[in-house]
Design a protein around this motif. Structure first.
Motif, PDB file in Angstrom:
ATOM      1  N   ILE A 175       1.768   7.597   4.675  1.00  0.00           N
ATOM      2  CA  ILE A 175       1.343   7.135   3.348  1.00  0.00           C
ATOM      3  C   ILE A 175      -0.128   7.419   3.094  1.00  0.00           C
ATOM      4  O   ILE A 175      -0.516   7.841   1.994  1.00  0.00           O
ATOM      5  CB  ILE A 175       1.655   5.636   3.189  1.00  0.00           C
ATOM      6  CG1 ILE A 175       3.171   5.429   3.101  1.00  0.00           C
ATOM      7  CG2 ILE A 175       0.971   5.056   1.955  1.00  0.00           C
ATOM      8  CD1 ILE A 175       3.823   6.112   1.915  1.00  0.00           C
ATOM      9  N   LYS A 176      -0.961   7.195   4.092  1.00  0.00           N
ATOM     10  CA  LYS A 176      -2.387   7.448   3.885  1.00  0.00           C
ATOM     11  C   LYS A 176      -2.640   8.908   3.532  1.00  0.00           C
ATOM     12  O   LYS A 176      -3.442   9.222   2.652  1.00  0.00           O
ATOM     13  CB  LYS A 176      -3.181   7.062   5.140  1.00  0.00           C
ATOM     14  CG  LYS A 176      -3.347   5.565   5.346  1.00  0.00           C
ATOM     15  CD  LYS A 176      -4.254   5.297   6.530  1.00  0.00           C
ATOM     16  CE  LYS A 176      -4.564   3.823   6.675  1.00  0.00           C
ATOM     17  NZ  LYS A 176      -5.457   3.549   7.825  1.00  0.00           N
ATOM     18  N   LYS A 177      -1.956   9.814   4.219  1.00  0.00           N
ATOM     19  CA  LYS A 177      -2.130  11.242   3.950  1.00  0.00           C
ATOM     20  C   LYS A 177      -1.588  11.590   2.568  1.00  0.00           C
ATOM     21  O   LYS A 177      -2.225  12.334   1.811  1.00  0.00           O
ATOM     22  CB  LYS A 177      -1.396  12.067   5.006  1.00  0.00           C
ATOM     23  CG  LYS A 177      -1.599  13.571   4.850  1.00  0.00           C
ATOM     24  CD  LYS A 177      -3.071  13.932   5.044  1.00  0.00           C
ATOM     25  CE  LYS A 177      -3.278  15.425   4.959  1.00  0.00           C
ATOM     26  NZ  LYS A 177      -4.710  15.790   5.151  1.00  0.00           N
ATOM     27  N   ALA A 178      -0.418  11.042   2.229  1.00  0.00           N
ATOM     28  CA  ALA A 178       0.158  11.297   0.901  1.00  0.00           C
ATOM     29  C   ALA A 178      -0.785  10.821  -0.191  1.00  0.00           C
ATOM     30  O   ALA A 178      -0.985  11.505  -1.202  1.00  0.00           O
ATOM     31  CB  ALA A 178       1.510  10.606   0.779  1.00  0.00           C
ATOM     32  N   ASN A 179      -1.374   9.644   0.010  1.00  0.00           N
ATOM     33  CA  ASN A 179      -2.301   9.102  -0.986  1.00  0.00           C
ATOM     34  C   ASN A 179      -3.538   9.983  -1.135  1.00  0.00           C
ATOM     35  O   ASN A 179      -4.068  10.144  -2.239  1.00  0.00           O
ATOM     36  CB  ASN A 179      -2.699   7.675  -0.619  1.00  0.00           C
ATOM     37  CG  ASN A 179      -1.556   6.695  -0.757  1.00  0.00           C
ATOM     38  OD1 ASN A 179      -0.519   7.022  -1.329  1.00  0.00           O
ATOM     39  ND2 ASN A 179      -1.726   5.500  -0.237  1.00  0.00           N
ATOM     40  N   ASP A 180      -3.990  10.547  -0.028  1.00  0.00           N
ATOM     41  CA  ASP A 180      -5.144  11.449  -0.085  1.00  0.00           C
ATOM     42  C   ASP A 180      -4.807  12.695  -0.899  1.00  0.00           C
ATOM     43  O   ASP A 180      -5.613  13.172  -1.708  1.00  0.00           O
ATOM     44  CB  ASP A 180      -5.569  11.837   1.331  1.00  0.00           C
ATOM     45  CG  ASP A 180      -6.739  12.804   1.340  1.00  0.00           C
ATOM     46  OD1 ASP A 180      -7.795  12.466   0.773  1.00  0.00           O
ATOM     47  OD2 ASP A 180      -6.599  13.907   1.904  1.00  0.00           O
ATOM     48  N   LEU A 181      -3.604  13.223  -0.718  1.00  0.00           N
ATOM     49  CA  LEU A 181      -3.188  14.416  -1.457  1.00  0.00           C
ATOM     50  C   LEU A 181      -2.985  14.106  -2.937  1.00  0.00           C
ATOM     51  O   LEU A 181      -3.298  14.933  -3.805  1.00  0.00           O
ATOM     52  CB  LEU A 181      -1.889  14.974  -0.866  1.00  0.00           C
ATOM     53  CG  LEU A 181      -1.951  15.460   0.586  1.00  0.00           C
ATOM     54  CD1 LEU A 181      -0.555  15.835   1.069  1.00  0.00           C
ATOM     55  CD2 LEU A 181      -2.892  16.640   0.730  1.00  0.00           C
ATOM     56  N   LEU A 182      -2.449  12.922  -3.219  1.00  0.00           N
ATOM     57  CA  LEU A 182      -2.225  12.530  -4.613  1.00  0.00           C
ATOM     58  C   LEU A 182      -3.525  12.237  -5.346  1.00  0.00           C
ATOM     59  O   LEU A 182      -3.659  12.488  -6.542  1.00  0.00           O
ATOM     60  CB  LEU A 182      -1.327  11.294  -4.668  1.00  0.00           C
ATOM     61  CG  LEU A 182       0.153  11.486  -4.345  1.00  0.00           C
ATOM     62  CD1 LEU A 182       0.838  10.134  -4.153  1.00  0.00           C
ATOM     63  CD2 LEU A 182       0.853  12.283  -5.442  1.00  0.00           C
ATOM     64  N   GLY A 183      -4.473  11.647  -4.624  1.00  0.00           N
ATOM     65  CA  GLY A 183      -5.708  11.194  -5.267  1.00  0.00           C
ATOM     66  C   GLY A 183      -5.594   9.775  -5.792  1.00  0.00           C
ATOM     67  O   GLY A 183      -6.503   9.258  -6.444  1.00  0.00           O
ATOM     68  N   TYR A 184      -4.491   9.112  -5.518  1.00  0.00           N
ATOM     69  CA  TYR A 184      -4.247   7.716  -5.875  1.00  0.00           C
ATOM     70  C   TYR A 184      -3.127   7.219  -4.966  1.00  0.00           C
ATOM     71  O   TYR A 184      -2.490   8.021  -4.259  1.00  0.00           O
ATOM     72  CB  TYR A 184      -3.845   7.574  -7.351  1.00  0.00           C
ATOM     73  CG  TYR A 184      -2.609   8.357  -7.741  1.00  0.00           C
ATOM     74  CD1 TYR A 184      -1.336   7.818  -7.614  1.00  0.00           C
ATOM     75  CD2 TYR A 184      -2.727   9.669  -8.227  1.00  0.00           C
ATOM     76  CE1 TYR A 184      -0.207   8.563  -7.951  1.00  0.00           C
ATOM     77  CE2 TYR A 184      -1.606  10.399  -8.572  1.00  0.00           C
ATOM     78  CZ  TYR A 184      -0.350   9.848  -8.440  1.00  0.00           C
ATOM     79  OH  TYR A 184       0.761  10.572  -8.762  1.00  0.00           O
ATOM     80  N   ALA A 185      -2.872   5.921  -4.976  1.00  0.00           N
ATOM     81  CA  ALA A 185      -1.863   5.352  -4.089  1.00  0.00           C
ATOM     82  C   ALA A 185      -0.452   5.605  -4.617  1.00  0.00           C
ATOM     83  O   ALA A 185      -0.165   5.336  -5.789  1.00  0.00           O
ATOM     84  CB  ALA A 185      -2.091   3.856  -3.913  1.00  0.00           C
ATOM     85  N   PHE A 186       0.426   6.123  -3.759  1.00  0.00           N
ATOM     86  CA  PHE A 186       1.842   6.256  -4.094  1.00  0.00           C
ATOM     87  C   PHE A 186       2.367   4.891  -4.526  1.00  0.00           C
ATOM     88  O   PHE A 186       2.023   3.868  -3.933  1.00  0.00           O
ATOM     89  CB  PHE A 186       2.612   6.752  -2.869  1.00  0.00           C
ATOM     90  CG  PHE A 186       4.105   6.705  -3.032  1.00  0.00           C
ATOM     91  CD1 PHE A 186       4.769   7.706  -3.720  1.00  0.00           C
ATOM     92  CD2 PHE A 186       4.849   5.655  -2.502  1.00  0.00           C
ATOM     93  CE1 PHE A 186       6.151   7.658  -3.875  1.00  0.00           C
ATOM     94  CE2 PHE A 186       6.220   5.602  -2.651  1.00  0.00           C
ATOM     95  CZ  PHE A 186       6.878   6.604  -3.344  1.00  0.00           C
TER      96      PHE A 186
END
Length: 315
Positions: A175-186
């Protein structure tokens, strides 16, 4: 913002800056496209920002599969509005649209939206069998009277940031990596429903419950540190995503959240659950007593994460 759905007969009056694509997840790469659109709007008075996308992911029609999406249509609508987009065209991805020749497709878009500028990524494809690309857009620009801005992909860890990259990290529970890629929290968004009230009556841990949309991509079942967005407030808490295997019966996939130091009634309210960190996998416990003990440990971990007692934080 105006959202145009389920129609190929649309017209936007006045000049526009337009970007096209799936926009699943609205990650940092998409954010860069929207940034260039905003810059054009700022420089040219009267220019409207338009997003052109499809009602379903094209691969769902082409490969005849039920695709799971990072952001649902409802969620994307809110994100686009927050980003300052003026119009979103959600075109039905019919067989007719799928078989359009690339130039026919561009002619339709340019004339219907009075496109003056296009902003696309290097991976953008369009038209029958994906034969159109940004090079073709540049070739057609003089004929149809628009300018093209081609935006290079942003990279992370030597890899292009893409919806596929984000999807893989979510599915892996990173999740932390996904949030970094998104630029906001999933996040998962929905209406708080009345559950069995097991948390409140039996476990002494009151929770809010919602059912995720059927087409929503979800991370692995388990316990997560979360923030719940509700009425312009961010409420720290801890969430179980899954089927509650310790509780008897056939339980649907649910998002069950215990909010720290919040006691208001939220039934029927729309909330957004932001996932911040994976804590542990969902598991079946031999008894409700052991489940309760583990939940208390999860809550203690969550409160340390937020350095509680801060209670509810303002957004």
């Amino acid at each position: 913002m105006e959202y145009i759905r389920q129609s190929m007969t649309f017209e936007i009056k006045g000049p526009t800056v337009l970007s096209l694509g799936k926009f699943d997840g609205l990650h940092r790469g998409h954010e860069l496209l929207i940034k260039y659109m905003a810059e054009k709007k700022q420089k040219e008075q009267g220019l409207k920002a338009v997003i052109f996308t499809f009602d379903i992911p094209p691969r769902e029609r082409v490969q005849d599969i039920q695709a799971q999406v990072i952001t649902t249509a409802v969620e994307k609508e809110k994100l686009f509005e927050q980003a300052g987009i003026d119009y979103v065209i959600e075109c039905p991805f019919t067989r007719q649209v799928m078989c359009m020749e690339p130039e026919e497709f561009i002619h339709k878009i340019v004339t219907s939206c009075h496109v003056k500028y296009m902003v696309v990524g290097t991976d953008f494809r369009f038209g029958h069998k994906r034969r159109g690309d940004y090079r073709m857009l540049k070739q057609l620009a003089p004929k149809y009277g628009y300018d093209v801005k081609v935006v290079d992909k942003i990279q992370e860890d030597g890899r292009d940031i893409s919806s596929t990259f984000v999807r893989e990290e979510i599915m892996a529970g990173n999740i932390k990596k996904a949030n970094d890629l998104l630029g906001y929290a999933f996040f998962v968004e929905g209406t708080v429903i009345l559950g069995r009230q097991m948390g409140k009556r039996v476990l002494d841990v009151p929770t809010i419950n919602l059912l995720p949309p059927e087409d929503k991509l979800l991370p692995p079942f388990g316990v997560y540190i979360t923030e719940t967005e509700w009425k312009e407030r961010l409420c720290p808490g801890i969430t179980n995503l899954g089927r509650k295997p310790t509780v008897e019966g056939e339980n649907p996939i649910g998002v069950e959240t215990h909010l720290f130091d919040v006691s208001e009634d939220m039934y029927g309210e729309n909330v957004r659950i932001r996932f911040l960190e994976f804590v542990r996998p969902e598991q079946r416990f031999p008894s409700l007593t052991e489940l309760k003990e583990q939940m208390q440990r999860d809550i203690a971990y969550g409160k340390r994460y937020f350095n509680m007692g801060k209670g509810v934080q303002e957004n």
